[in-house]
Design a protein around this motif. Structure first.
Motif, PDB file in Angstrom:
ATOM      1  N   HIS A 170       5.471  14.202 -13.225  1.00 52.89           N
ATOM      2  CA  HIS A 170       6.125  15.192 -14.057  1.00 52.89           C
ATOM      3  C   HIS A 170       6.358  14.663 -15.474  1.00 52.89           C
ATOM      4  O   HIS A 170       6.204  13.466 -15.750  1.00 52.89           O
ATOM      5  N   SER A 171       6.737  15.552 -16.364  1.00 50.73           N
ATOM      6  CA  SER A 171       6.979  15.189 -17.755  1.00 50.73           C
ATOM      7  C   SER A 171       8.060  14.115 -17.872  1.00 50.73           C
ATOM      8  O   SER A 171       8.928  13.966 -16.997  1.00 50.73           O
ATOM      9  N   ASN A 172       7.975  13.363 -18.961  1.00 53.09           N
ATOM     10  CA  ASN A 172       8.992  12.363 -19.316  1.00 53.09           C
ATOM     11  C   ASN A 172       9.169  11.316 -18.217  1.00 53.09           C
ATOM     12  O   ASN A 172      10.289  10.930 -17.878  1.00 53.09           O
ATOM     13  N   THR A 173       8.021  10.874 -17.666  1.00 55.52           N
ATOM     14  CA  THR A 173       8.054   9.898 -16.570  1.00 55.52           C
ATOM     15  C   THR A 173       7.188   8.700 -16.906  1.00 55.52           C
ATOM     16  O   THR A 173       6.064   8.840 -17.397  1.00 55.52           O
ATOM     17  N   THR A 174       7.715   7.503 -16.628  1.00 49.84           N
ATOM     18  CA  THR A 174       6.924   6.276 -16.659  1.00 49.84           C
ATOM     19  C   THR A 174       6.604   5.876 -15.228  1.00 49.84           C
ATOM     20  O   THR A 174       7.515   5.711 -14.406  1.00 49.84           O
ATOM     21  N   VAL A 175       5.311   5.754 -14.923  1.00 50.13           N
ATOM     22  CA  VAL A 175       4.868   5.303 -13.608  1.00 50.13           C
ATOM     23  C   VAL A 175       4.501   3.832 -13.733  1.00 50.13           C
ATOM     24  O   VAL A 175       3.640   3.464 -14.541  1.00 50.13           O
ATOM     25  N   PHE A 176       5.138   2.989 -12.954  1.00 53.19           N
ATOM     26  CA  PHE A 176       4.888   1.544 -13.030  1.00 53.19           C
ATOM     27  C   PHE A 176       4.252   1.059 -11.740  1.00 53.19           C
ATOM     28  O   PHE A 176       4.841   1.187 -10.664  1.00 53.19           O
ATOM     29  N   LEU A 177       3.023   0.517 -11.856  1.00 55.35           N
ATOM     30  CA  LEU A 177       2.320  -0.090 -10.735  1.00 55.35           C
ATOM     31  C   LEU A 177       2.468  -1.599 -10.855  1.00 55.35           C
ATOM     32  O   LEU A 177       1.828  -2.246 -11.678  1.00 55.35           O
ATOM     33  N   ALA A 178       3.339  -2.161 -10.061  1.00 53.61           N
ATOM     34  CA  ALA A 178       3.584  -3.601 -10.124  1.00 53.61           C
ATOM     35  C   ALA A 178       2.350  -4.365  -9.668  1.00 53.61           C
ATOM     36  O   ALA A 178       1.515  -3.842  -8.916  1.00 53.61           O
ATOM     37  N   PRO A 179       2.190  -5.618 -10.098  1.00 52.68           N
ATOM     38  CA  PRO A 179       1.109  -6.437  -9.556  1.00 52.68           C
ATOM     39  C   PRO A 179       1.178  -6.467  -8.037  1.00 52.68           C
ATOM     40  O   PRO A 179       2.249  -6.684  -7.463  1.00 52.68           O
ATOM     41  N   GLY A 180       0.063  -6.209  -7.395  1.00 49.53           N
ATOM     42  CA  GLY A 180       0.031  -6.156  -5.937  1.00 49.53           C
ATOM     43  C   GLY A 180       0.219  -4.770  -5.369  1.00 49.53           C
ATOM     44  O   GLY A 180       0.063  -4.567  -4.154  1.00 49.53           O
ATOM     45  N   ALA A 181       0.518  -3.789  -6.206  1.00 51.55           N
ATOM     46  CA  ALA A 181       0.654  -2.418  -5.727  1.00 51.55           C
ATOM     47  C   ALA A 181      -0.721  -1.791  -5.564  1.00 51.55           C
ATOM     48  O   ALA A 181      -1.582  -1.915  -6.431  1.00 51.55           O
ATOM     49  N   VAL A 182      -0.936  -1.095  -4.448  1.00 54.52           N
ATOM     50  CA  VAL A 182      -2.181  -0.393  -4.165  1.00 54.52           C
ATOM     51  C   VAL A 182      -1.824   1.045  -3.811  1.00 54.52           C
ATOM     52  O   VAL A 182      -1.116   1.287  -2.825  1.00 54.52           O
ATOM     53  N   ILE A 183      -2.311   1.995  -4.616  1.00 56.01           N
ATOM     54  CA  ILE A 183      -2.043   3.409  -4.358  1.00 56.01           C
ATOM     55  C   ILE A 183      -3.323   4.066  -3.863  1.00 56.01           C
ATOM     56  O   ILE A 183      -4.358   4.007  -4.543  1.00 56.01           O
ATOM     57  N   ARG A 184      -3.275   4.698  -2.730  1.00 59.07           N
ATOM     58  CA  ARG A 184      -4.426   5.393  -2.169  1.00 59.07           C
ATOM     59  C   ARG A 184      -4.222   6.900  -2.350  1.00 59.07           C
ATOM     60  O   ARG A 184      -3.994   7.637  -1.387  1.00 59.07           O
TER      61      ARG A 184
ATOM     62  N   VAL B 251       0.846  -1.192   0.000  1.00 63.41           N
ATOM     63  CA  VAL B 251       0.000   0.000   0.000  1.00 63.41           C
ATOM     64  C   VAL B 251       0.882   1.243   0.000  1.00 63.41           C
ATOM     65  O   VAL B 251       1.827   1.353   0.790  1.00 63.41           O
ATOM     66  N   HIS B 252       0.524   2.202  -0.887  1.00 62.71           N
ATOM     67  CA  HIS B 252       1.305   3.431  -1.027  1.00 62.71           C
ATOM     68  C   HIS B 252       0.391   4.636  -0.853  1.00 62.71           C
ATOM     69  O   HIS B 252      -0.728   4.660  -1.365  1.00 62.71           O
ATOM     70  N   ARG B 253       0.891   5.648  -0.151  1.00 67.10           N
ATOM     71  CA  ARG B 253       0.183   6.910   0.033  1.00 67.10           C
ATOM     72  C   ARG B 253       1.146   8.050  -0.268  1.00 67.10           C
ATOM     73  O   ARG B 253       2.369   7.864  -0.255  1.00 67.10           O
ATOM     74  N   PRO B 254       0.617   9.260  -0.518  1.00 65.83           N
ATOM     75  CA  PRO B 254       1.525  10.389  -0.728  1.00 65.83           C
ATOM     76  C   PRO B 254       2.446  10.577   0.464  1.00 65.83           C
ATOM     77  O   PRO B 254       2.069  10.359   1.620  1.00 65.83           O
ATOM     78  N   GLY B 255       3.672  11.033   0.194  1.00 70.32           N
ATOM     79  CA  GLY B 255       4.640  11.199   1.268  1.00 70.32           C
ATOM     80  C   GLY B 255       4.351  12.389   2.147  1.00 70.32           C
ATOM     81  O   GLY B 255       4.864  12.473   3.267  1.00 70.32           O
ATOM     82  N   ASP B 256       3.531  13.335   1.663  1.00 70.53           N
ATOM     83  CA  ASP B 256       3.251  14.555   2.432  1.00 70.53           C
ATOM     84  C   ASP B 256       1.802  14.567   2.894  1.00 70.53           C
ATOM     85  O   ASP B 256       1.041  15.474   2.583  1.00 70.53           O
ATOM     86  N   LEU B 257       1.407  13.544   3.619  1.00 71.44           N
ATOM     87  CA  LEU B 257       0.042  13.473   4.153  1.00 71.44           C
ATOM     88  C   LEU B 257      -0.289  14.725   4.951  1.00 71.44           C
ATOM     89  O   LEU B 257       0.603  15.302   5.595  1.00 71.44           O
ATOM     90  N   PRO B 258      -1.544  15.223   4.915  1.00 72.69           N
ATOM     91  CA  PRO B 258      -2.745  14.581   4.375  1.00 72.69           C
ATOM     92  C   PRO B 258      -3.022  14.848   2.900  1.00 72.69           C
ATOM     93  O   PRO B 258      -4.169  14.779   2.470  1.00 72.69           O
ATOM     94  N   ASN B 259      -2.010  15.189   2.120  1.00 72.12           N
ATOM     95  CA  ASN B 259      -2.188  15.364   0.687  1.00 72.12           C
ATOM     96  C   ASN B 259      -2.829  14.120   0.087  1.00 72.12           C
ATOM     97  O   ASN B 259      -2.559  12.990   0.509  1.00 72.12           O
ATOM     98  N   ASN B 260      -3.696  14.327  -0.932  1.00 68.76           N
ATOM     99  CA  ASN B 260      -4.416  13.184  -1.504  1.00 68.76           C
ATOM    100  C   ASN B 260      -4.049  12.930  -2.954  1.00 68.76           C
ATOM    101  O   ASN B 260      -4.782  12.248  -3.659  1.00 68.76           O
TER     102      ASN B 260
END
Length: 397
Positions: free
Chosen positions: A107-121, A93-102
């Motif tokens: 940013h530009s030129n970025t690949t975001v990879f959500l591996a199997p089993g990754a949960v982003i809140r 489980v992943h949350r923003p590093g600067d909570l309570p930010n939601n």
């Protein structure tokens, strides 16, 4: 409400489903066009598929306690850690590093990879950026929105699942060159649409599964900060399930201060299974809906090879130039050059389809129904439609 299982495709799958709370007499595996047969033993059914598919397994017609099975295409690109141009989310489980930010800004030129089993809140925000990719098999869980793409270009979304956002699954505003592939979406809240695009262009949506508590696909012109019309949007090879509202909704919002009217045009919908349309509020009915307000002009729109399996409440087609005081300041301007080709619907109890202009100057014209059938009978006239005198050049083939 329902469960889902997510698989990565290999070459041939033998899948099984077990009903844990009693016996059953019938099982449906939808979309029905797949013609999947199953073997039954006790309260367990097994079946085979030979290519990636998104399926709903339903016992005795119960569509609220069904099982969604997703056999995804094989991932050909994977990552194991972050780098300069890769943002990696591993299992857990992943949350923003600067909570309570939601939200998490991408940013530009970025690949975001959500591996199997990754949960982003959190919401993934792409704003004033370009060359962004969000890929993988992870899940965005209960975000305020799933993925937001605003004032950006060249964005790819592939493979992820979004579960119960407060608002949209994917929201596009004032952006271009967006590619959405293999997205899966579930929502149960009010205003929780699937994919909404406002003043976007060059959008390609392919092989998505959307089960939403509001519109599955909604394409608009001006709303909030975005102006300029919409063009060149394609939705294809997809499965849409609207528990409430429209599977496909076009044109409601525009710029009432633009006297010429913003244009939404060059839209293509091809090879789509609509598994459900359920809406009891008459202004918001239509499995395939083009309803323009706020001086909008909708033109050059084609629906081809669309199969509608169920309408609980609602209607098959809704084309209307209207003034809806809840959302519009002025009526729409025109709907023209619309084609419905190779459309099938098998069911009963829906309201009559509607084709309605607003006035002689704000009309619906040049609409073609080509090989449209309802319960096996070809539609050849307007006898089962609700119409008025502000429509013209309606053709049947």
């Amino acid at each position: 409400m329902f469960g889902f299982a997510d698989y990565t495709w290999t070459s041939l799958w033998r899948l099984w489903s077990k009903k844990n709370n009693g016996i059953f007499s019938q099982v449906d595996i939808r979309p029905l066009r797949n013609a999947i047969t199953c073997d039954r033993k006790g309260n367990t059914v097994t079946f085979r598929i030979d290519e990636p598919k998104y399926l709903s397994v339903e016992f005795d017609g119960d569509r609220l306690h069904n099982l969604h099975l997703f056999a995804n295409p094989v991932m050909t690109e994977t990552y194991t850690e972050s780098s300069d141009n890769v943002l990696y989310f591993g299992p857990g489980v992943h949350r923003p590093g600067d909570l309570p930010n939601n939200q998490i800004r991408i940013h530009s030129n970025t690949t975001v990879f959500l591996a199997p089993g990754a949960v982003i809140r959190a919401k993934l925000l792409i704003d004033n950026a370009e060359n962004v990719r969000i890929i993988g098999r992870g899940v965005l869980d209960h975000p305020i929105r799933g993925i937001e793409v605003t004032n950006s270009r060249n964005v790819e979304i592939d493979g992820v699942t979004v579960v119960n956002p407060d608002h949209y699954t994917v929201f596009g505003g004032g952006s271009s060159d967006i590619r959405i592939r293999n997205l899966k979406s579930f929502s149960i809240k009010g205003w929780s649409d699937g994919i909404d695009m406002m003043c976007c262009s060059n959008v390609d949506i392919d092989n998505v599964f959307m089960r939403n508590s509001d519109d599955c696909i909604a394409l608009y012109n001006h709303r909030w900060d975005w102006k300029g019309g919409s063009s060149n949007i394609t939705v294809k090879n997809s499965v849409l399930w609207a528990d409430i509202a429209h599977p496909i909704n076009i044109g409601s919002h525009g710029d009432p201060d633009n006297e010429a009217g913003e244009v939404i045009e060059h839209l293509r919908f091809n090879n789509i299974d609509i598994l459900e349309h359920d809406e009891d509020d008459p202004p918001y009915r239509g499995a395939m809906c083009i309803v323009v307000g706020d001086n909008n002009i909708a033109r050059d729109i084609t629906f081809d090879d669309i199969r509608v399996e169920s309408i609980q409440e609602g209607m098959l087609f809704h084309l209307e130039v209207q003034f809806n005081p809840k959302y519009n300041k002025t009526p729409g301007r025109k709907i023209e050059n619309v084609t419905f080709r190779n459309i099938t619907y098998n069911g009963y109890g829906e309201a009559k389809s509607e084709i309605l202009g607003y006035s002689a100057e704000r009309d619906v014209t040049d609409v073609t129904f080509d090989n449209v059938s309802v319960n096996g009978e070809k539609v050849t006239s307007l006898k089962d439609f609700v119409t008025n005198s502000f429509i013209s050049d309606i053709k049947f083939k």
